[in-house]
Design an enzyme around this catalytic site. Structure first.
Site, PDB file in Angstrom:
ATOM      1  N   HIS A  46       0.843  -1.203   0.000  1.00 33.44           N
ATOM      2  CA  HIS A  46       0.000   0.000   0.000  1.00 33.44           C
ATOM      3  C   HIS A  46       0.874   1.247   0.000  1.00 33.44           C
ATOM      4  O   HIS A  46       2.039   1.209   0.390  1.00 33.44           O
ATOM      5  CB  HIS A  46      -0.868   0.044   1.266  1.00 33.44           C
ATOM      6  CG  HIS A  46      -1.757  -1.141   1.447  1.00 33.44           C
ATOM      7  ND1 HIS A  46      -2.879  -1.351   0.698  1.00 33.44           N
ATOM      8  CD2 HIS A  46      -1.699  -2.180   2.313  1.00 33.44           C
ATOM      9  CE1 HIS A  46      -3.468  -2.460   1.091  1.00 33.44           C
ATOM     10  NE2 HIS A  46      -2.772  -2.984   2.065  1.00 33.44           N
ATOM     11  N   ARG A 332      -5.382 -10.563  11.612  1.00 31.24           N
ATOM     12  CA  ARG A 332      -4.651  -9.312  11.847  1.00 31.24           C
ATOM     13  C   ARG A 332      -4.385  -9.154  13.346  1.00 31.24           C
ATOM     14  O   ARG A 332      -5.073  -9.755  14.160  1.00 31.24           O
ATOM     15  CB  ARG A 332      -5.469  -8.121  11.353  1.00 31.24           C
ATOM     16  CG  ARG A 332      -5.894  -8.201   9.891  1.00 31.24           C
ATOM     17  CD  ARG A 332      -6.815  -7.045   9.583  1.00 31.24           C
ATOM     18  NE  ARG A 332      -7.351  -7.048   8.230  1.00 31.24           N
ATOM     19  CZ  ARG A 332      -8.472  -7.651   7.861  1.00 31.24           C
ATOM     20  NH1 ARG A 332      -9.178  -8.335   8.733  1.00 31.24           N
ATOM     21  NH2 ARG A 332      -8.905  -7.574   6.616  1.00 31.24           N
ATOM     22  N   ILE A 357       1.148  -4.972  14.558  1.00 31.53           N
ATOM     23  CA  ILE A 357       1.524  -4.834  13.139  1.00 31.53           C
ATOM     24  C   ILE A 357       0.437  -5.468  12.264  1.00 31.53           C
ATOM     25  O   ILE A 357       0.613  -6.533  11.672  1.00 31.53           O
ATOM     26  CB  ILE A 357       2.931  -5.429  12.866  1.00 31.53           C
ATOM     27  CG1 ILE A 357       3.950  -4.913  13.885  1.00 31.53           C
ATOM     28  CG2 ILE A 357       3.385  -5.095  11.447  1.00 31.53           C
ATOM     29  CD1 ILE A 357       4.160  -3.397  13.882  1.00 31.53           C
ATOM     30  N   CYS A 422       3.992 -30.743 -10.633  1.00 32.00           N
ATOM     31  CA  CYS A 422       2.714 -30.015 -10.583  1.00 32.00           C
ATOM     32  C   CYS A 422       2.405 -29.517 -11.994  1.00 32.00           C
ATOM     33  O   CYS A 422       3.132 -28.681 -12.523  1.00 32.00           O
ATOM     34  CB  CYS A 422       2.824 -28.850  -9.597  1.00 32.00           C
ATOM     35  SG  CYS A 422       1.489 -27.654  -9.697  1.00 32.00           S
ATOM     36  N   CYS A 464      -0.888 -33.317  -7.557  1.00 35.92           N
ATOM     37  CA  CYS A 464       0.525 -33.366  -7.141  1.00 35.92           C
ATOM     38  C   CYS A 464       0.775 -33.668  -5.675  1.00 35.92           C
ATOM     39  O   CYS A 464       1.899 -34.006  -5.309  1.00 35.92           O
ATOM     40  CB  CYS A 464       1.216 -32.058  -7.514  1.00 35.92           C
ATOM     41  SG  CYS A 464       0.486 -30.634  -6.710  1.00 35.92           S
TER      42      CYS A 464
HETATM   43  C1  LIG Z   1      -6.365 -10.699   5.632  1.00 40.44           C
HETATM   44  C2  LIG Z   1      -5.148  -9.821   5.731  1.00 40.44           C
HETATM   45  C3  LIG Z   1      -4.787  -9.030   4.661  1.00 40.44           C
HETATM   46  C4  LIG Z   1      -3.680  -8.187   4.759  1.00 40.44           C
HETATM   47  N1  LIG Z   1      -3.280  -7.499   3.656  1.00 40.44           N
HETATM   48  C5  LIG Z   1      -2.182  -6.730   3.727  1.00 40.44           C
HETATM   49  C6  LIG Z   1      -1.711  -6.055   2.574  1.00 40.44           C
HETATM   50  O1  LIG Z   1      -2.234  -6.222   1.472  1.00 40.44           O
HETATM   51  N2  LIG Z   1      -0.650  -5.223   2.722  1.00 40.44           N
HETATM   52  C7  LIG Z   1      -0.033  -5.039   3.923  1.00 40.44           C
HETATM   53  O2  LIG Z   1       0.869  -4.224   3.999  1.00 40.44           O
HETATM   54  N3  LIG Z   1      -0.418  -5.733   5.012  1.00 40.44           N
HETATM   55  C8  LIG Z   1      -1.456  -6.577   4.938  1.00 40.44           C
HETATM   56  N4  LIG Z   1      -1.834  -7.292   6.020  1.00 40.44           N
HETATM   57  C9  LIG Z   1      -1.059  -7.174   7.256  1.00 40.44           C
HETATM   58  C10 LIG Z   1       0.218  -8.011   7.206  1.00 40.44           C
HETATM   59  O3  LIG Z   1      -0.054  -9.326   6.796  1.00 40.44           O
HETATM   60  C11 LIG Z   1       0.842  -8.014   8.589  1.00 40.44           C
HETATM   61  O4  LIG Z   1       0.972  -6.686   9.029  1.00 40.44           O
HETATM   62  C12 LIG Z   1       2.213  -8.666   8.613  1.00 40.44           C
HETATM   63  O5  LIG Z   1       2.209  -9.908   7.973  1.00 40.44           O
HETATM   64  C13 LIG Z   1       2.639  -8.830  10.065  1.00 40.44           C
HETATM   65  O6  LIG Z   1       3.856  -9.523  10.083  1.00 40.44           O
HETATM   66  P1  LIG Z   1       4.482  -9.956  11.455  1.00 40.44           P
HETATM   67  O7  LIG Z   1       5.778 -10.572  11.154  1.00 40.44           O
HETATM   68  O8  LIG Z   1       4.462  -8.799  12.389  1.00 40.44           O
HETATM   69  O9  LIG Z   1       3.453 -11.006  12.058  1.00 40.44           O
HETATM   70  P2  LIG Z   1       3.263 -12.546  11.655  1.00 40.44           P
HETATM   71  O10 LIG Z   1       3.448 -12.778  10.224  1.00 40.44           O
HETATM   72  O11 LIG Z   1       1.976 -12.988  12.252  1.00 40.44           O
HETATM   73  O12 LIG Z   1       4.482 -13.252  12.378  1.00 40.44           O
HETATM   74  C14 LIG Z   1       4.546 -13.423  13.778  1.00 40.44           C
HETATM   75  C15 LIG Z   1       5.224 -14.747  14.017  1.00 40.44           C
HETATM   76  O13 LIG Z   1       5.501 -14.903  15.399  1.00 40.44           O
HETATM   77  C16 LIG Z   1       5.368 -16.271  15.709  1.00 40.44           C
HETATM   78  N5  LIG Z   1       5.184 -16.384  17.156  1.00 40.44           N
HETATM   79  C17 LIG Z   1       4.156 -15.932  17.903  1.00 40.44           C
HETATM   80  N6  LIG Z   1       4.340 -16.220  19.196  1.00 40.44           N
HETATM   81  C18 LIG Z   1       5.528 -16.861  19.277  1.00 40.44           C
HETATM   82  C19 LIG Z   1       6.258 -17.432  20.365  1.00 40.44           C
HETATM   83  N7  LIG Z   1       5.805 -17.396  21.621  1.00 40.44           N
HETATM   84  N8  LIG Z   1       7.447 -18.033  20.091  1.00 40.44           N
HETATM   85  C20 LIG Z   1       7.917 -18.087  18.826  1.00 40.44           C
HETATM   86  N9  LIG Z   1       7.251 -17.584  17.761  1.00 40.44           N
HETATM   87  C21 LIG Z   1       6.076 -16.976  17.992  1.00 40.44           C
HETATM   88  C22 LIG Z   1       4.139 -16.686  14.908  1.00 40.44           C
HETATM   89  O14 LIG Z   1       4.072 -18.079  14.737  1.00 40.44           O
HETATM   90  C23 LIG Z   1       4.346 -15.921  13.611  1.00 40.44           C
HETATM   91  O15 LIG Z   1       5.010 -16.694  12.648  1.00 40.44           O
HETATM   92  C24 LIG Z   1      -2.929  -8.151   5.956  1.00 40.44           C
HETATM   93  C25 LIG Z   1      -3.273  -8.982   7.027  1.00 40.44           C
HETATM   94  C26 LIG Z   1      -4.358  -9.828   6.913  1.00 40.44           C
HETATM   95  C27 LIG Z   1      -4.687 -10.753   8.041  1.00 40.44           C
END
Ligand SMILES: Cc1cc2nc3c(=O)[nH]c(=O)nc-3n(C[C@H](O)[C@H](O)[C@H](O)COP(=O)(O)OP(=O)(O)OC[C@H]3O[C@@H](n4cnc5c(N)ncnc54)[C@H](O)[C@@H]3O)c2cc1C
Length: 511
Positions: A46, A332, A357, A422, A464
């Site tokens: 975005h 989210r 985030i 695949c 696959c």
């Molecule tokens: C439906 C949807 C659509 C979206 N579309 C967009 C978009 O188009 N553009 C955009 O900019 N953003 C978008 N977002 C937001 C974006 O996906 C997130 O902001 C981003 O992926 C967050 O990344 P993160 O690494 O902070 O969290 P995550 O990807 O959730 O990673 C956190 C990690 O921490 C791990 N974890 C948690 N607790 C522990 C623990 N105790 N010990 C070890 N590991 C742990 C989890 O397993 C996970 O892998 C969207 C989100 C959703 C749900």
């Protein structure tokens, strides 16, 4: 130092730290990186136009978008700025408000005031290149959009990236530069003594460290509490998206397309979604925004699917519904304040929260990294880059995208390149084997899928899955019955058919 969470946030921070020091460990509780929101989002970089003015989210989104080309450079991941068209129609204004206006006033509002207002709003936030489009320009660029379109705004900054491939690439780049990434490693406690971080407790033992970055997505509030550095709450909000067959819909929209709605008309705390291509050419419709209790709730109901179709029927009236091949949902991680929480704890020295985030976390990642590095340099991470930092993580060849000459060459080197596993996505056995033995090894079906696109086509793995399972079993040296979909507790096979039949007969004989 330790990063909790192997999503885009944690892996991007880890990779940047290795520019200065190899001393970083990523702990991820799932069987692979990119298993949280980073695998189940809309893949849109975005621009910040959809965010509320004055929020940290908007500031980091605008900056993150600007930095993206540099962010992905050398990682072997595609990034494309396809742009966004915000479409203005009579439905952009509440019916009640429209009734108060004369036809002339309404036309003036829709054709001029709203689009110019959007441009002015974006420019104030620092978004460059926004342009008002006339009705004919909207329909020329996007012929499938509703003929009720009155005007629009083109935002050239919107980009597309594959979020899980980018996360994997960032993690691999970090590993190339000395980081260690431990999957299947859940953080269960943070040891704090005298107000300072001393260690991280995991299900597999304790790691001594004075620095922890909490990038745990929806679980970031719980991890912060482990350290006594909390004070915010994450309330999970699910979003479901429909995915379409690229053979049918790859040209359906050229840019991302969204319907403009006056403030107050949109579902609360949602940018409203839209029709968005993916970098691979599949079209997406969605997402929904549903508050859920369970942070693991990635279910999708028939009602949600119908809601998406109904919501976008007006924007794309002739949409080929039958081309839907899959639906996915992600959760989210909003805080109650609906903004990012990025702070060095003032209660626990050495603990940094990177929480809340939610969207646009993918788009903001480069700017989140910048902000976190500011704290880390203050806390002692060297300021001078290492001379031996290697910015290149080589791209993995994709058989489907190679020329005939390149295919011939690879097949001569290794015949497994010529064995297509695949058929929909044209993935070869060699790609699957490479994924299994890569720097962040793929150890289950979903992990192979994220790296190779195996099973992501029209048949969704019907052809696959068992082939990939057999390759995984062979390469990992395990019985095929131990191959899982996505780590522990996700077995896909009950046993060998003859064994199951024999067991069934045995039970029948006993009864
Ligand atoms: C439906 C949807 C659509 C979206 N579309 C967009 C978009 O188009 N553009 C955009 O900019 N953003 C978008 N977002 C937001 C974006 O996906 C997130 O902001 C981003 O992926 C967050 O990344 P993160 O690494 O902070 O969290 P995550 O990807 O959730 O990673 C956190 C990690 O921490 C791990 N974890 C948690 N607790 C522990 C623990 N105790 N010990 C070890 N590991 C742990 C989890 O397993 C996970 O892998 C969207 C989100 C959703 C749900």
């Amino acid at each position: 130092m330790v990063i909790v969470g192997g999503g885009i946030t944690g892996c991007a921070i880890a990779r940047e730290i290795t520019r200065y020091t190899p001393d970083v460990v990523v702990l991820e509780k799932e069987s692979d990186v990119a298993c949280g929101a980073s695998k189940a989002n809309n893949a849109e970089v975005h621009s910040g136009i959809g965010e509320d003015a004055g929020t940290l989210k908007q500031k980091l989104n605008v900056r993150g978008n600007y930095l993206y080309d540099e962010f992905v450079r050398g990682l072997g991941v595609d990034f494309k700025r396809q742009g966004l068209i915000i479409v203005v129609t009579p439905r952009s204004v509440p019916e009640e408000a429209a009734r108060q206006l004369s036809d002339e006033e309404l036309r003036e509002l829709l054709e001029r005031k709203i689009p110019e207002g959007i441009v002015a709003y974006g420019e104030k936030a620092g978004i460059k290149g926004l342009r008002v489009l006339s009705r004919s320009e909207v329909l020329q660029r996007e012929p499938n959009v509703t003929p009720e379109a009155v005007a629009g705004v083109f935002d050239p900054n919107y980009g597309l990236v594959c979020p899980y491939k980018l996360t994997i690439a960032l993690a691999e780049s970090a590993v190339i530069n000395g980081a260690r990434v431990f999957t299947n490693t859940e953080v269960t406690g943070i040891r704090v003594e005298d107000g300072r971080v001393r260690g991280v407790v995991t299900g597999r033992g304790e790691i001594s460290t004075g620095l922890v970055v909490n990038a745990a997505g929806v679980f970031a509030d719980e991890v912060a509490e482990m350290a006594g550095a909390g004070g915010f709450r994450i309330h999970p909000r699910k979003g479901a998206t429909l995915l379409f067959d690229r053979e049918v819909t790859s040209e359906y929209v050229r840019s991302s397309v969204a319907l403009f709605r006056m403030p107050g008309m949109k579902k609360e705390h949602s940018k409203g979604g839209g029709a968005m291509p993916t970098i691979e050419g599949n079209l997406q419709l969605g997402p929904t925004a549903v508050e859920v209790e369970d942070k693991y709730d990635t279910s999708i109901s028939a009602e949600e699917i119908e809601e998406i179709f109904e919501r976008f029927h007006y924007l794309l009236p002739e949409f080929p519904r039958e081309a839907v091949i899959s639906a996915f949902s992600g959760v989210r991680a909003p805080t109650l304040e609906e903004d990012f929480v990025i702070e060095a704890s003032d209660r626990v020295h050495g603990f940094i929260n990177v929480a809340g985030i939610q969207s646009p976390g993918l788009a903001s990642a480069p700017a989140i990294v910048e902000m976190v590095m500011g704290f880390l340099h203050e806390m002692g991470i060297p300021r001078n880059p290492r001379p031996d930092f290697d910015p290149v993580r080589p791209a993995v060849p994709r058989f489907a995208e190679l020329s005939d000459d390149e295919r011939d060459r690879l097949i001569r080197e290794d015949p497994r390149w010529g064995h297509i596993v695949c058929r929909c996505e044209y993935v070869s056995e060699a790609e699957v084997v490479r994924a299994i033995h890569s720097l962040i090894p793929a150890r289950d079906l979903d992990a192979v899928k994220r790296r190779t696109r195996v099973g992501m086509g029209r048949c969704q793995g019907g052809f696959c899955t068992h082939r990939v399972a057999a390759i995984l079993a062979r390469e990992l040296g395990i019985p095929v019955t131990e191959v899982t979909k996505s780590g522990e507790g996700s077995a896909v096979f009950m046993g060998e058919t003859k064994d199951i039949l024999a067991r069934g007969r045995g039970e029948a004989d006993r009864s």
